[in-house]
Design an enzyme around this catalytic site. Structure first.
Site, PDB file in Angstrom:
ATOM      1  N   ASP A   1      -8.734   0.194  -5.083  1.00  0.00           N
ATOM      2  CA  ASP A   1      -7.922   1.371  -5.351  1.00  0.00           C
ATOM      3  C   ASP A   1      -8.450   2.028  -6.628  1.00  0.00           C
ATOM      4  OD1 ASP A   1      -5.632   2.598  -4.239  1.00  0.00           O
ATOM      5  OD2 ASP A   1      -4.408   1.939  -5.924  1.00  0.00           O
TER       6      ASP A   1
ATOM      7  N   PHE B   1     -14.570   0.512 -10.523  1.00  0.00           N
ATOM      8  CA  PHE B   1     -14.693  -0.248 -11.777  1.00  0.00           C
ATOM      9  C   PHE B   1     -15.132   0.604 -12.977  1.00  0.00           C
ATOM     10  CE2 PHE B   1     -15.334  -3.634  -8.530  1.00  0.00           C
ATOM     11  CZ  PHE B   1     -14.199  -4.385  -8.824  1.00  0.00           C
TER      12      PHE B   1
ATOM     13  N   TYR C   1      -8.401   3.504 -10.368  1.00  0.00           N
ATOM     14  CA  TYR C   1      -7.522   3.276 -11.531  1.00  0.00           C
ATOM     15  C   TYR C   1      -6.423   4.335 -11.506  1.00  0.00           C
ATOM     16  CZ  TYR C   1     -11.308   0.397 -13.585  1.00  0.00           C
ATOM     17  OH  TYR C   1     -12.259  -0.555 -13.848  1.00  0.00           O
TER      18      TYR C   1
END
Length: 224
Positions: A64, A77, A66
């Site tokens: 998902d 990431f 952030y």
């Protein structure tokens, strides 16, 4: 919704005309009209923009985006320069230090990986601000499965990196007679104990070498 980057359009053309994609587009547009949605509209396909279809050497499956302010910019990431490095990425860096001797950089901007052929693909590409997994099961998973399948269908072999139970389910889409899979626990603080010591970077490099690809320079440069 933003148009797809050129190199991906031919291989994803069927998705763009599918009923589910029209419904997904309508859903995301309606959400943007009523709520704050991450990432910004022009960055939804940032991962595909940064790593053209022909250039993919490694595909890291995220989950998902952030969901806190200024974090998501369309690559799993990764965060923009100047944004505090989130816990999962901090753990990825820690593992890179022990695995291949990297230095922890002063930022979480993973664009240098993407530019070397590391596709940083979340399985869901939008999220409502401060509401994790709020755009789950709206069609994104079908679309990003199509991205994974398109990469799998290429002649040139790729290393697929599957961290955590969610990502490991994608192994069913991958032909391991041609491609390599590097699996492990998710780097989030909840499962980091199992992630530490899994040596994913040296495994990826070894697989790339066997495929005849150049290794990735995993060192993210300092920006300060």
């Amino acid at each position: 919704m933003q148009t797809l980057p050129e190199s991906w359009r031919p291989v994803l053309a069927e998705e763009l005309t599918a009923d589910y994609y029209a419904a997904l587009t309508a859903f995301v547009d309606a959400e943007r009209a009523q709520h704050q949605i991450f990432p910004p509209e022009d960055e939804v396909f940032a991962a595909l923009e940064a790593t053209p279809y022909e250039d993919v050497k490694v595909l890291i499956v995220g989950q998902d985006p952030y969901h806190d302010d200024n974090q998501a910019h369309g690559m799993c990431f990764s965060v923009r320069p100047g944004v505090k490095v989130p816990p999962s990425l901090r753990n990825i860096y820690k593992e890179a230090v022990t695995d291949i001797g990297l230095t922890v950089p002063d930022n979480g901007y993973l664009m240098p990986w993407a530019q070397q052929g590391v596709l940083l693909l979340n399985t869901v590409l939008t999220v409502r601000a401060h509401e994790a997994a709020s755009h789950k099961n709206q069609g994104w998973e079908k679309f990003t499965d199509a991205v994974i399948k398109a990469v799998n269908e290429r002649d040139k072999p790729v290393v697929f990196v599957l961290w955590g139970a969610h990502a490991k389910k994608k192994a069913a889409l991958i032909d391991t007679s041609r491609h390599a899979i590097v699996e492990g626990a998710h780097p989030s603080p909840l499962s980091a104990k199992k992630f530490f010591g899994s040596k994913p970077f040296s495994q990826i490099d070894e697989a790339l070498e066997k495929m005849g690809h150049e290794k990735i320079d995993w060192q993210i440069p300092n920006l300060a």
